[in-house]
Design an enzyme around this catalytic site. Sequence first.
Site, PDB file in Angstrom:
ATOM      1  N   CYS A  17     -26.340  -6.872 -30.885  1.00  0.00           N
ATOM      2  CA  CYS A  17     -26.522  -7.821 -29.782  1.00  0.00           C
ATOM      3  C   CYS A  17     -25.197  -8.145 -29.082  1.00  0.00           C
ATOM      4  O   CYS A  17     -24.618  -7.275 -28.454  1.00  0.00           O
ATOM      5  CB  CYS A  17     -27.242  -9.061 -30.311  1.00  0.00           C
ATOM      6  SG  CYS A  17     -28.143  -9.976 -29.058  1.00  0.00           S
TER       7      CYS A  17
ATOM      8  N   HIS B 218     -32.197  -7.790 -34.403  1.00  0.00           N
ATOM      9  CA  HIS B 218     -31.956  -8.690 -35.529  1.00  0.00           C
ATOM     10  C   HIS B 218     -33.041  -8.421 -36.565  1.00  0.00           C
ATOM     11  O   HIS B 218     -33.788  -7.462 -36.456  1.00  0.00           O
ATOM     12  CB  HIS B 218     -32.003 -10.143 -35.074  1.00  0.00           C
ATOM     13  CG  HIS B 218     -31.042 -10.473 -33.968  1.00  0.00           C
ATOM     14  ND1 HIS B 218     -29.683 -10.542 -34.164  1.00  0.00           N
ATOM     15  CD2 HIS B 218     -31.232 -10.736 -32.650  1.00  0.00           C
ATOM     16  CE1 HIS B 218     -29.098 -10.847 -33.015  1.00  0.00           C
ATOM     17  NE2 HIS B 218     -30.009 -10.967 -32.072  1.00  0.00           N
TER      18      HIS B 218
END
Lengths: 412, 242
Positions: B94, B195
């Site tokens: 990310c 994630h």
Amino acid sequence: MAGNTEPLSPRSRLAVTAGRAAAAVSRAAGRGSGSVIGGKVALRLDPDLLARVAQHLDVVLVSATNGKTTTTRLIAEALRANGGVVSNALGANMPAGITSALAGGAEEQYGVIEVDEKYLAGVARDVTPKAIALLNLSRDQLDRAGETRMLAERWREGLQGQKAVIIANADDPLVVWAASSSPNVVWVAAGQEWKDDAWSCPSCGGVMQRPDDDWFCAECGFRRPTPSWALSGDHVLDPHGSAWPISLQLPGRANKANAATSAAVAAAFGVAPQVALERMGSVTAVAGRYDVVQYAGRDIRLLLAKNPAGWLETFSLIDAPPAPVLLSVNARGADGTDTSWLWDVDYSRLAGHPICVIGDRKLDLAVRLEVAGVDFQVCNDADDAVRRCPPGRIEAIANYTAFQDLRRVVGN
Amino acid sequence: MSDTSLRLVWVYPDLLSTYGDQGNALVVERRAQQRGLAVQREDIRSDQPIPTSGDIYLIGGGEDRPQRLAAERLVRDGGLNRAVDNGAIIFSVCAGYQILGREFVNDLGETSQGLGLLDVTSTRGEADRCVGDVLGDIDERLNLPQLTGFENHQGITHLGPTARPLARVRLGRGNGTGDGTEGAWNDTVFGTYMHGPVLARNPQIADLLVKLALDVNALPPTDDRWYEALREERITAATQPA
């Protein structure tokens, strides 16, 4: 000050009545207490209703990531020493639920209101509070709540020029940064175990230095303010240096911290610490939390923990091994649908406890515990898990909807 | 390989450890230990120098301002680039993924310089945040099973000619470019929006990192039944309408 000094307008009365009718329909349909739908209907009919139902009350707002329901309850108990209290005791903490709760308090003197972190600024503008208690801010449901520091920023903007006295935790840098925009702050050294959302200075972005219980930013000078109240072991220290014993039935360091903040709030309303703390000692459970329930020959203590900071405080209050621990995690809408946060919780602290795992996301917990290197059993459901534990105390820790599920099963 | 050691570096937990991605470090550490490796894990804060002799570097996601600060400090430090020159493996998620690229748009709406370790550039999308479970097929050259993860971002990442997509999404948005790509990799540097944490959902990617770091083709087997059960559940949940 009790009672309405100014009666509600016909429009407001109509709104309250319509709200009550909607709440009654919702209750009859088995969809909860109805306070939220009632408040929504009423607010749509009269958008200023929240301000109006609060105008005769001495209001204190309570907001935080963790501990707001319990602290609201402790403050309410303390203020009852001086007069009647209306409170959203069931935790309906957004404007509709708050409006609905306050509408039932026409005869009361105090409004003790838990406010969702995201709505604090707006509610504070509407109800003209006398005091605002700010406990802590940490990561929680990041898939829907947004960033923690942005919340602190919204608090800071919302509290600028606020006339209420702000009673704020000096040990949480995000809370201090949010509160220090207001002119009238009472700092409470309430402590905070979780530190991982404030390693970066909220003011300048520098790396925070955190020796022992102190904290400061070496780059911009932003630092821990000198507190006038403090939690010290089992005592609350007041601004005169007197130590008052805390004798809560609620367990854990975090609840002692909540009591210290509540004592500071009570003092702002003229209730002496000794009186306030004695009254707080009568609270046994808050919306089912901390309740000990008998089920299948075991004593199950129900503990709610919704985010990493909450789990950390909960681990520090449970009985030592070999007390069995039941863990339950869901990821429904109200929980946040991402379970990644489980990896910010240090489950190796449960080593030595027999661990039973349930909930919609028990497999996420299983992998988490396997990587933490602790033994565990994955169980079918709460009943199965309880029966696998020996008779005696079970520490049951669950996140939001998992906690509600557990209460239903064990009959709380 | 019991006398082999692995130096694992968890980069900037003070800024880039907000979305549970430290689980990636825990998974690599655990799985390496289960193979008898002596793991030396170092958590390096953003006021400390990045060691340049690590074997595997892991970088996580963070909020927008911490991302900008982390990029500034990593560019100034230069240690990660030297580590890659020394043959290190880097796996990023990310905000960390964007930092490894050439540049990204920061919280101020300005362009931040990245480390240039991946041939990607990132901007901020105008559409709603990408939030939810993701399912994808990993680049066949890596010979790995399906990718499962959870995305929560507003970034759009465009791949340059020397970056290969890590996966093609079946569900979810991944890089957000609309072409179905997710993440990026070259021989030693990996980036993803996933994630979960992604290495807990995909332990074979964790093993790949260890194999690349040790330059071996295989690792002793581990008992992966809970990982497998979780994968099956998440893949089923992603493919079935709620």
